[in-house]
Scaffold this active site. Structure first.
Site, mmCIF file in Angstrom:
data_model
loop_
_atom_site.group_PDB
_atom_site.id
_atom_site.type_symbol
_atom_site.label_atom_id
_atom_site.label_comp_id
_atom_site.label_asym_id
_atom_site.label_seq_id
_atom_site.Cartn_x
_atom_site.Cartn_y
_atom_site.Cartn_z
ATOM 1 N N HIS A 107 -10.818 -3.613 3.107
ATOM 2 C CA HIS A 107 -10.794 -3.168 4.503
ATOM 3 C C HIS A 107 -11.729 -1.998 4.774
ATOM 4 O O HIS A 107 -11.902 -1.603 5.923
ATOM 5 C CB HIS A 107 -9.375 -2.771 4.888
ATOM 6 C CG HIS A 107 -8.828 -1.650 4.061
ATOM 7 N ND1 HIS A 107 -8.495 -1.799 2.736
ATOM 8 C CD2 HIS A 107 -8.580 -0.359 4.366
ATOM 9 C CE1 HIS A 107 -8.059 -0.642 2.270
ATOM 10 N NE2 HIS A 107 -8.108 0.248 3.234
ATOM 11 N N ASP A 108 -12.346 -1.436 3.728
ATOM 12 C CA ASP A 108 -13.244 -0.297 3.890
ATOM 13 C C ASP A 108 -14.717 -0.649 3.661
ATOM 14 O O ASP A 108 -15.586 0.206 3.844
ATOM 15 C CB ASP A 108 -12.874 0.828 2.907
ATOM 16 C CG ASP A 108 -11.587 1.538 3.277
ATOM 17 O OD1 ASP A 108 -11.272 1.602 4.485
ATOM 18 O OD2 ASP A 108 -10.892 2.026 2.374
ATOM 19 N N ASP A 132 0.856 -1.184 0.000
ATOM 20 C CA ASP A 132 0.000 0.000 0.000
ATOM 21 C C ASP A 132 0.898 1.242 0.000
ATOM 22 O O ASP A 132 1.876 1.300 0.751
ATOM 23 C CB ASP A 132 -0.878 0.018 1.250
ATOM 24 C CG ASP A 132 -2.343 0.272 0.935
ATOM 25 O OD1 ASP A 132 -2.614 1.265 0.253
ATOM 26 O OD2 ASP A 132 -3.184 -0.529 1.373
ATOM 27 N N GLU A 135 -6.550 3.110 -6.178
ATOM 28 C CA GLU A 135 -7.835 3.081 -5.479
ATOM 29 C C GLU A 135 -8.681 4.231 -5.995
ATOM 30 O O GLU A 135 -8.307 5.397 -5.858
ATOM 31 C CB GLU A 135 -7.662 3.209 -3.967
ATOM 32 C CG GLU A 135 -9.004 3.103 -3.240
ATOM 33 C CD GLU A 135 -8.974 3.605 -1.812
ATOM 34 O OE1 GLU A 135 -9.823 3.181 -1.015
ATOM 35 O OE2 GLU A 135 -8.108 4.444 -1.492
ATOM 36 N N ASP A 193 -3.261 4.543 -2.521
ATOM 37 C CA ASP A 193 -4.433 4.966 -1.756
ATOM 38 C C ASP A 193 -5.023 6.245 -2.337
ATOM 39 O O ASP A 193 -4.302 7.174 -2.724
ATOM 40 C CB ASP A 193 -3.997 5.191 -0.299
ATOM 41 C CG ASP A 193 -5.141 5.490 0.623
ATOM 42 O OD1 ASP A 193 -6.057 4.660 0.718
ATOM 43 O OD2 ASP A 193 -5.114 6.563 1.268
#
Length: 528
Positions: free
Chosen positions: A325-326, A99, A264, A201
């Protein structure tokens, strides 16, 4: 398939490091824990592990507030531990994706300490500072993605700094060439340590409107939505200049060979496609979250796949994601039976699939008591918390499910004693076995990984049917999104054999005119 770059033919498995495996007894996962569990990933059959942030951080947003882009937080281990992880992954022919969080740093980052020291500090322009509005308030109406204003006043210098997320996450100024150069150096630091790519990200946030104009009101906003939806983010994100920034990142990766850049991007499909960039100079894979946001019906999913395939730029490679994870876990959204349908869908569509840890054992919604809430978004806006999809991986039926010798940082699923890798590994009917068989089929047959796609008309409204094909064969996938059984007309003179059912049986059946498809069942057929 050997002629195809690895990230097109392979599969990606996301690890949330706090929740994968703890080896030092503090209830929080670490790098040595990931290394210890690489054998599970190799056994499962994935090709790459994507690791959520492990950089030094005050953990205001659990690692998405970075205090040093070239280090490891002691909570997770050391650079030596990271090097060991990469080496052990290589030994198992696994790629490692990191990430990368370039939009904002931690408020404790030395860059920000210098930037806020004075208006004349050389690093002042590394972050986004603006004078107050005439009334003394924020410079414009931009809202934080976690609720509340996106501007915080710094009394010492009399200006506001911008933060798209928490006030502890000030946004970097990507219009500053020195910021870009520093970030490119950080990418090279990890590439030189053997990293195979990056998931970037909130990549669509990197550039902001040069004039800092107010965002327009969203006419479709409703009170139950998160506050960020009150305005359309046309000036605070998704600016056309961001494509130049992404192209520069791609250029940094290019000398290192087959490295992948994943962006993302939570945007409508037409805007998502722009992030492939002119002449495919953008992200190798702009993350496609459309399955997360689409109603779970055969018609809606079929339309989505057709529209996505049609919208791809020439040469653009597709990718699919069911969760991360979101977002609430897929089993929490569609239930245990349809979670099997989702697995077959994800691993048979054209493009690179990304799995989220725990989905292979059917982890669903894990209740989080109020006193165990950790997510800052949940504390700011109750009802939007992401803790339930970040709970520890469940490895066995022992205390703390084999994740740790101590109380885990988040609760385990109430059914952890039976929903774990050890309990499901040798069960031929388990969802874990289904995932492993699907991944093995993708590896065995080019048609199911890099082959072409075509939709097929189904004789039942709640069935989605399509084919994957290449020189090594033709496969037909039949997915029943409904509770009724169907005798499906296969339409043609071909003979088919059943390769796999989501129910874990029926392999080897031969059929011609019709095939029986049970409630909530998915089938993969191969043309003989």
């Amino acid at each position: 398939m050997a002629d195809t770059v690895w990230w097109k033919r392979g599969t990606v498995y996301q690890v949330y490091p706090r929740s994968f495996q703890d080896t030092d007894g503090d209830g929080i996962g670490d790098l040595r824990g990931i290394t210890a569990r690489l054998e599970h990933l190799a056994w499962l059959g994935v090709d790459a592990v994507w690791i959520s942030p492990i950089y030094p951080s005050p953990m205001a947003d659990y690692g998405y507030d970075v205090a040093d882009y070239c280090g490891i937080d002691p909570l997770f281990g050391t650079l030596a531990d990271f090097d060991d992880l990469v080496a052990e992954a290589r030994r198992r022919r696994l790629k490692v994706i990191l990430d990368f969080v370039p939009n904002h740093s931690a408020i404790t980052h030395p860059w920000f300490a210098e930037s806020r020291a004075s208006r004349t500090n050389p690093r002042r322009d590394w972050y986004i500072w603006r004078d107050p509005a005439p009334d003394g308030g924020p410079p414009n109406n931009w809202i934080s993605n976690f609720g509340g204003p996106a501007w915080t006043l710094d009394p010492a210098t009399g200006q506001f700094y911008y933060h798209a997320f928490l006030s502890e996450q000030p946004d970097l100024n990507w219009r500053n060439p020195e910021v870009r150069a520093a970030m490119h150096d950080a990418l090279r630091f990890w590439l030189d340590r053997g990293v195979d790519g990056f998931r970037v990200d909130v990549i669509w946030h990197l550039m902001k409107d040069a004039g800092f104009r107010d965002n327009p009101e969203n006419p479709d906003f409703s009170p139950e939505q998160a506050e960020i939806n009150r305005f359309a983010q046309v000036y605070s994100a998704d600016r056309p200049e961001v494509l130049d920034v992404i192209a520069e990142m791609r250029a940094v990766l290019r000398p290192y060979g087959e490295r992948v850049l994943i962006g993302e991007i939570y945007l409508p499909m037409e805007r998502l496609m722009a992030y492939y960039g002119p002449d495919l100079s953008g992200a190798d894979m702009p993350f496609n979250f459309q399955l997360i946001q689409t109603p779970w019906t055969a018609e809606a999913v079929s339309d989505l796949v057709e529209n996505y395939e049609a919208a791809l730029p020439e040469g653009g490679w597709p990718n699919w994601v069911l969760g991360n994870h979101d977002q609430p876990r897929i089993a929490a959204r569609v239930g245990p039976d349809q979670a099997r349908i989702a697995a077959m869908l994800l691993l048979t569509l054209r493009g690179t699939p990304t799995l989220y840890y725990g989905d292979e054992i059917g982890l669903a919604h894990v209740p989080i008591p109020p006193d165990r809430v950790r997510d800052p978004w949940e504390r700011n806006e109750p009802g939007h918390g992401r803790d339930p999809e970040r709970t520890p991986m469940q490895w066995d039926g022992e205390t703390h499910a084999g994740f740790s010798t101590a109380e885990p940082w988040l609760p385990l699923s109430p059914d952890a004693a039976t929903r774990n890798v050890d309990a499901l590994r040798d069960d031929p009917t388990s969802i874990l076995t289904l995932y492993r068989r699907l991944l093995a089929l993708r590896r065995e047959h080019a048609a199911l990984s890099v082959g072409a796609y075509r939709g097929v008309a189904a004789s039942a409204a709640d069935v989605f049917a399509y084919e994957r094909f290449s020189a090594d064969g033709v496969f037909r996938i039949l997915l029943n999104f409904g509770e009724a059984a169907h005798a499906l007309d296969l339409k043609g003179d071909e003979t088919w054999t059943v390769v796999l059912s989501t129910r874990g049986h029926r392999g080897g059946e031969r059929t011609a005119a019709t095939v029986e498809l049970g409630p909530n069942e998915g089938l993969i057929l191969r043309r003989i």
